[in-house]
Enzyme design. Sequence first.
Site, short mmCIF file in Angstrom:
data_model
loop_
_atom_site.label_atom_id
_atom_site.label_comp_id
_atom_site.label_asym_id
_atom_site.label_seq_id
_atom_site.Cartn_x
_atom_site.Cartn_y
_atom_site.Cartn_z
N LYS A 88 0.86 -1.19 0.00
CA LYS A 88 0.00 0.00 0.00
C LYS A 88 0.89 1.23 0.00
CE LYS A 88 -4.46 0.73 0.04
NZ LYS A 88 -5.47 -0.15 -0.57
N GLY A 105 -22.75 4.82 3.34
CA GLY A 105 -21.73 5.30 2.40
C GLY A 105 -22.28 5.22 1.00
N GLY A 133 -20.47 6.51 -1.88
CA GLY A 133 -19.40 6.96 -2.76
C GLY A 133 -19.22 5.96 -3.88
N ASN A 134 -17.98 5.80 -4.29
CA ASN A 134 -17.66 4.90 -5.40
C ASN A 134 -18.25 3.50 -5.18
OD1 ASN A 134 -16.49 3.65 -7.53
ND2 ASN A 134 -14.40 3.76 -6.79
N GLY A 147 -20.30 2.38 -2.54
CA GLY A 147 -21.68 2.34 -2.05
C GLY A 147 -22.72 2.55 -3.14
P1 NAD Z 1 -15.53 7.23 -1.49
O1 NAD Z 1 -14.70 8.34 -0.93
O2 NAD Z 1 -15.88 7.25 -2.95
O3 NAD Z 1 -16.92 7.11 -0.69
C1 NAD Z 1 -17.01 7.14 0.70
C2 NAD Z 1 -18.47 7.40 1.08
O4 NAD Z 1 -18.58 7.36 2.49
C3 NAD Z 1 -18.98 8.78 0.63
O5 NAD Z 1 -20.32 8.66 0.22
C4 NAD Z 1 -18.93 9.59 1.93
O6 NAD Z 1 -19.90 10.63 1.95
C5 NAD Z 1 -19.28 8.51 2.92
N1 NAD Z 1 -18.91 8.86 4.29
C6 NAD Z 1 -17.82 9.51 4.72
N2 NAD Z 1 -17.89 9.69 6.06
C7 NAD Z 1 -19.05 9.11 6.46
C8 NAD Z 1 -19.70 8.96 7.71
N3 NAD Z 1 -19.17 9.47 8.82
N4 NAD Z 1 -20.87 8.29 7.75
C9 NAD Z 1 -21.41 7.79 6.61
N5 NAD Z 1 -20.87 7.92 5.41
C10 NAD Z 1 -19.70 8.57 5.33
O7 NAD Z 1 -14.73 5.89 -1.10
P2 NAD Z 1 -14.93 4.43 -1.71
O8 NAD Z 1 -13.90 4.19 -2.76
O9 NAD Z 1 -16.37 4.21 -2.03
O10 NAD Z 1 -14.49 3.56 -0.44
C11 NAD Z 1 -15.39 3.27 0.61
C12 NAD Z 1 -14.80 2.16 1.46
O11 NAD Z 1 -14.58 1.02 0.63
C13 NAD Z 1 -13.42 2.49 2.08
O12 NAD Z 1 -13.34 1.83 3.32
C14 NAD Z 1 -12.45 1.87 1.09
O13 NAD Z 1 -11.20 1.57 1.70
C15 NAD Z 1 -13.23 0.61 0.74
N6 NAD Z 1 -12.79 -0.01 -0.52
C16 NAD Z 1 -12.87 0.65 -1.69
C17 NAD Z 1 -12.47 -0.02 -2.86
C18 NAD Z 1 -12.62 0.64 -4.21
O14 NAD Z 1 -12.48 -0.08 -5.23
N7 NAD Z 1 -12.95 1.92 -4.28
C19 NAD Z 1 -11.94 -1.31 -2.81
C20 NAD Z 1 -11.86 -1.95 -1.56
C21 NAD Z 1 -12.31 -1.28 -0.43
#
Ligand code: NAD
Length: 415
Positions: free
Chosen positions: A105, A217, A219-220, A222
């Site tokens: 990482k 969540g 984001g990407n 969710g």
């Molecule tokens: P992102 O930044 O696109 O989305 C994060 C979401 O969480 C946003 O909607 C944000 O508003 C929300 N959020 C932030 N603080 C919050 C809170 N206090 N309460 C509720 N919601 C809250 O990130 P992502 O890429 O969607 O990643 C989300 C999780 O998934 C992380 O833990 C990341 O490590 C994990 N993850 C992502 C991937 C990937 O391919 N993107 C792969 C493996 C794991």
Amino acid sequence: MSENNPFEIAQRQLDECARILNLDDSIREILRVPMREMHMSIPVHMDNGKIRIFQGFRVQYNNARGPMKGGIRFHPDETIDTVRALAAWMTWKTSIVDVPLGGAKGGVICNPKDLSVGELERLSRAYIQSISEIVGPEKDVLAPDVYTTPQIMAWMMDEFSKVYQKNQFGLITGKPLELGGSAGRGDATARGGCYTIREASKNLGINLKGASVVIQGFGNVGHFAATLISSLFGCKILALSDSKGGIMDKAGLDAEAVIKHKEKTGSVVNFPNSKPISNEDLLELEVDLLIPAALEGVITDKNASNIKAKIICELANGPTTPEADDILYNKGVHLIPDFLANAGGVTVSYFEMVQNFYMYYWDEVLVHERLDKKMTSAYRATLNASKKYNVNMRKAAYVVAVGRVVEAMRLRDWI
Ligand code: NAD
């Protein structure tokens, strides 16, 4: 280290696994720490003519099973222990889906929202320059993570190609499609999680059509989880949230309409005809399926006993503390642990590497089919270990993943 330090949690999880597998202490000691870390100070010319120094890291955890693999985070709160924990989890993640890679990482302490496009590009190029000796298609392959994008991957690939005087598409995954990216990478994390949910529901005898779902969540990960859980299985989304708050509708939320609302207003809150609900309360709703897809440490010993979901699919990294794990297991909640549930992203990243090496690209249908096969067999191996050792699904996933890494080390005569 504090109790909620992610690396401390990762080490405690490993210790428990070592106990179940009866691993020799010396093997446990090797696996408790990264094989190598690089810390760097990165000078970048800012738009105002001054030079600013950024702190960066690359943690290479273990490469017994193949080249290291792991994303890069650009985040103001980045810490070396978060990077170490994520590098450890990447090692177990590549192992659980049985792709021939190790775990790593990286990160830079910065806030990309405060940087101009030019500053971001110079920082990205300088970061990859500073680690160019220790990374590469056969050593350590990078990828996007929090706040890093396909465009940033393209800049890094280009800079690395200049260093080595030839195109090096295999350095990095999550690239734009035009530069050797893979079809199906966008929704791969959520889609992989959905395949494990399908397997869990078969195992528990839950009919997913009309099953109630809460997603924390949006984001990407969710938002893809919300659309896929509806389109693939016909689940009903009872509530979802982002950092600004949550929304709820007993009749079910239309994921596509919520996406449009969020695009327009910047948040899911105030979605028409929905009721507001807090991020804490939504975790405790009576549902079939709960999907944490935001942050670490949201399910703890304080709220675990109030959780009523039958299945928890951890798309976020580290949403549940070890104390909460035990409470949930004793309550009979079926938890699909993070490094299994969200391994779809790295699986398609691996497919991207394979396509880069072959210079021959697959269509989306083939990517989905191969992803399904990997996720399904990872879920089944974990479930079997859970029954064999009579442990929860997280400990079972550790047993399978760590067991494979240990076997690779043994065959290489490292232990
Ligand atoms: P992102 O930044 O696109 O989305 C994060 C979401 O969480 C946003 O909607 C944000 O508003 C929300 N959020 C932030 N603080 C919050 C809170 N206090 N309460 C509720 N919601 C809250 O990130 P992502 O890429 O969607 O990643 C989300 C999780 O998934 C992380 O833990 C990341 O490590 C994990 N993850 C992502 C991937 C990937 O391919 N993107 C792969 C493996 C794991």
